[in-house]
Scaffold this motif. Structure first.
Motif, short mmCIF file in Angstrom:
data_model
loop_
_atom_site.label_atom_id
_atom_site.label_comp_id
_atom_site.label_asym_id
_atom_site.label_seq_id
_atom_site.Cartn_x
_atom_site.Cartn_y
_atom_site.Cartn_z
N ALA A 207 -2.39 1.51 -5.70
CA ALA A 207 -1.92 0.13 -5.83
C ALA A 207 -1.03 -0.02 -7.06
O ALA A 207 0.05 -0.62 -7.00
CB ALA A 207 -3.11 -0.82 -5.91
N VAL A 208 -1.48 0.54 -8.18
CA VAL A 208 -0.72 0.42 -9.42
C VAL A 208 0.62 1.16 -9.31
O VAL A 208 1.66 0.66 -9.76
CB VAL A 208 -1.55 0.96 -10.60
CG1 VAL A 208 -0.70 1.05 -11.86
CG2 VAL A 208 -2.76 0.07 -10.84
N LEU A 209 0.61 2.33 -8.71
CA LEU A 209 1.86 3.08 -8.55
C LEU A 209 2.83 2.36 -7.61
O LEU A 209 4.05 2.42 -7.80
CB LEU A 209 1.57 4.49 -8.03
CG LEU A 209 0.92 5.44 -9.05
CD1 LEU A 209 0.53 6.76 -8.38
CD2 LEU A 209 1.85 5.70 -10.23
N ASN A 210 2.30 1.66 -6.62
CA ASN A 210 3.16 0.85 -5.75
C ASN A 210 3.84 -0.25 -6.54
O ASN A 210 5.04 -0.51 -6.38
CB ASN A 210 2.34 0.25 -4.60
CG ASN A 210 2.43 1.05 -3.32
OD1 ASN A 210 3.43 0.99 -2.61
ND2 ASN A 210 1.40 1.82 -3.03
N LEU A 211 3.09 -0.91 -7.41
CA LEU A 211 3.67 -1.97 -8.24
C LEU A 211 4.71 -1.40 -9.19
O LEU A 211 5.78 -2.00 -9.39
CB LEU A 211 2.57 -2.68 -9.03
CG LEU A 211 1.59 -3.53 -8.22
CD1 LEU A 211 0.52 -4.11 -9.13
CD2 LEU A 211 2.31 -4.64 -7.47
N LEU A 212 4.41 -0.26 -9.78
CA LEU A 212 5.35 0.36 -10.71
C LEU A 212 6.61 0.81 -9.99
O LEU A 212 7.73 0.67 -10.51
CB LEU A 212 4.68 1.54 -11.41
CG LEU A 212 5.49 2.21 -12.52
CD1 LEU A 212 5.80 1.20 -13.63
CD2 LEU A 212 4.73 3.40 -13.09
N SER A 213 6.46 1.33 -8.78
CA SER A 213 7.62 1.75 -7.99
C SER A 213 8.56 0.57 -7.75
O SER A 213 9.78 0.68 -7.90
CB SER A 213 7.15 2.34 -6.65
OG SER A 213 8.25 2.60 -5.79
N ASN A 214 7.98 -0.57 -7.38
CA ASN A 214 8.81 -1.77 -7.16
C ASN A 214 9.50 -2.21 -8.44
O ASN A 214 10.67 -2.60 -8.43
CB ASN A 214 7.94 -2.91 -6.62
CG ASN A 214 7.51 -2.68 -5.19
OD1 ASN A 214 8.18 -1.99 -4.44
ND2 ASN A 214 6.39 -3.25 -4.81
N ALA A 215 8.77 -2.15 -9.55
CA ALA A 215 9.36 -2.57 -10.83
C ALA A 215 10.53 -1.69 -11.21
O ALA A 215 11.57 -2.17 -11.69
CB ALA A 215 8.29 -2.54 -11.92
N ILE A 216 10.40 -0.39 -11.01
CA ILE A 216 11.49 0.54 -11.33
C ILE A 216 12.68 0.30 -10.41
O ILE A 216 13.84 0.31 -10.85
CB ILE A 216 11.00 2.00 -11.23
CG1 ILE A 216 9.96 2.29 -12.33
CG2 ILE A 216 12.16 2.98 -11.34
CD1 ILE A 216 9.32 3.66 -12.23
N LYS A 217 12.41 0.07 -9.12
CA LYS A 217 13.50 -0.15 -8.16
C LYS A 217 14.33 -1.38 -8.51
O LYS A 217 15.54 -1.40 -8.31
CB LYS A 217 12.93 -0.30 -6.74
CG LYS A 217 12.59 1.01 -6.07
CD LYS A 217 12.31 0.83 -4.59
CE LYS A 217 11.08 0.01 -4.32
NZ LYS A 217 10.77 -0.07 -2.87
N PHE A 218 13.67 -2.42 -9.02
CA PHE A 218 14.38 -3.67 -9.29
C PHE A 218 14.87 -3.80 -10.73
O PHE A 218 15.41 -4.83 -11.10
CB PHE A 218 13.47 -4.86 -8.94
CG PHE A 218 13.35 -5.09 -7.46
CD1 PHE A 218 14.30 -5.84 -6.78
CD2 PHE A 218 12.32 -4.52 -6.73
CE1 PHE A 218 14.20 -6.05 -5.41
CE2 PHE A 218 12.21 -4.71 -5.37
CZ PHE A 218 13.16 -5.47 -4.70
#
Length: 349
Positions: A207-218
């Motif tokens: 879950a945390v890595l999913n959130l971090l992935s989105n943050a990096i993408k944007f």
């Protein structure tokens, strides 16, 4: 009063259950909510089974909590409208489409494993296309994992006593290096002392890595992603804040809906929403909620809370046995594969 009623007529156009809450009580419901035996005058707090503490402090943004109505679990998106709280619900169980996704994922695992085995030969030959292929396979592995867990019941969470301070310190120490390779600076503020509580380590990590992935993408190249942990009361708050342009309110309210791909969203960084469904479910499994807001008018901040639960027993337990969803491959490289550079996958398979 009549003007306010007219401004809320949109509620009756919703297919999903929806209702207004003011001063802790339901004041207006649509037809779908009536079908769940909801009616004006009912107290809302007894219905919230996960994320109540977050709801009690809710001021702005979009908050995702879990409710139980007529014996069925629902995820609720809460927003503000002229001082009232507006709930729009999404059923958590009984979704045959999710079950079909999970079955399809099982069928995909065998050919995916064969493709990864074949990619090893390319790597051994130092083929320049090996890294491109490897990253693509990691992206497929991530998608298959999200499909597999799309229909996962919250009752399947495998809790074990975990030092969350050490858990997050180790995780974000690793992701800082990966984010830097993507041209993003990660700032991390952890806890100052050990914090032991029950957690499903794999579910929480994903879950945390999913959130971090989105943050990096944007976040644009050269930008910063801020991560902070704070423990207070009976809960832990993890916030991940990107430095991108932010997400508009009309999209924010449906980010956690399954298979979201609104016609108005042309940005390829928005996916089907399966990763965010996993985040929402992980928060609920840990007795928490998810809040999306834009506190300073820029970027998007996602805060996931979890209840600090501890076992009331002195019996020692072995860590839960499980099959690694990534086949013993690096979890961070898997979950961040949509935002990391190809060069990081030259040697990984």
């Amino acid at each position: 009063m009549e003007k306010k009623k007219e401004s809320r007529d949109w509620l009756n156009l919703l297919i999903r259950p929806g209702f207004y809450v003011e001063d802790g009580r339901i004041t207006q419901v649509n037809a779908a909510a009536q079908g769940l035996l909801l009616e004006p005058g009912m107290d809302i707090e007894p219905l919230i089974t996960s994320g109540l503490e977050s709801y009690q402090g809710f001021q702005t943004g979009c908050l995702y909590v879990q409710l139980t109505l007529s014996g069925t679990a629902f995820h609720g998106c809460v927003t503000k409208d002229e001082g009232a709280n507006v709930f729009v619900l999404d059923a958590d169980t009984g979704d045959t489409a999710l079950q079909a996704l999970s079955l399809a994922a099982r069928e995909l695992r065998t050919p995916l494993a064969a493709a990864m085995h074949g990619a090893q030969a390319l790597r051994a030959e130092n083929n320049p296309q090996a890294a491109v292929l490897n990253r693509g396979l990691y992206q497929l592995l991530r998608l298959v994992g999200n499909m597999s867990d799309a229909g996962r019941s919250l009752g399947n969470a495998r809790m074990e006593t975990t030092d969350l301070t050490a858990f997050f310190d180790e995780l974000f120490e690793k992701t800082a290096v990966l984010a830097e390779a993507a041209g993003i600076r990660q700032e991390y503020q952890g806890l100052s002392r050990p914090l032991l509580c029950l957690a499903d380590r794999e579910l929480l990590e994903r879950a945390v890595l999913n959130l971090l992935s989105n943050a990096i993408k944007f976040t644009p190249k050269g930008g910063t992603v801020r991560v902070s942990l704070a423990a207070g009361g009976r809960s832990l708050r993890l916030s991940i804040w990107d430095s991108g342009p932010g997400i508009s309110e009309d999209i924010r309210g449906s980010l956690f809906s399954r298979y979201l791909r609104q016609p108005t969203i042309e940005d390829s960084r928005f996916g089907l929403g399966l990763g965010m469904v996993l985040v929402r479910s992980a928060a609920a499994a840990h007795g928490g909620a998810v809040l999306i807001d834009q506190p300073e008018g820029w970027g998007t901040r996602v805060t996931m809370t979890m209840a600090l639960r501890r076992e009331n027993t002195g019996v020692l337990r072995s860590p839960a046995m499980r099959i690694d969803y990534a086949g013993e491959r690096d979890h961070a490289l898997t979950e961040l594969s949509n935002c990391l550079p190809v060069s990081l996958y030259q040697k990984e398979i």
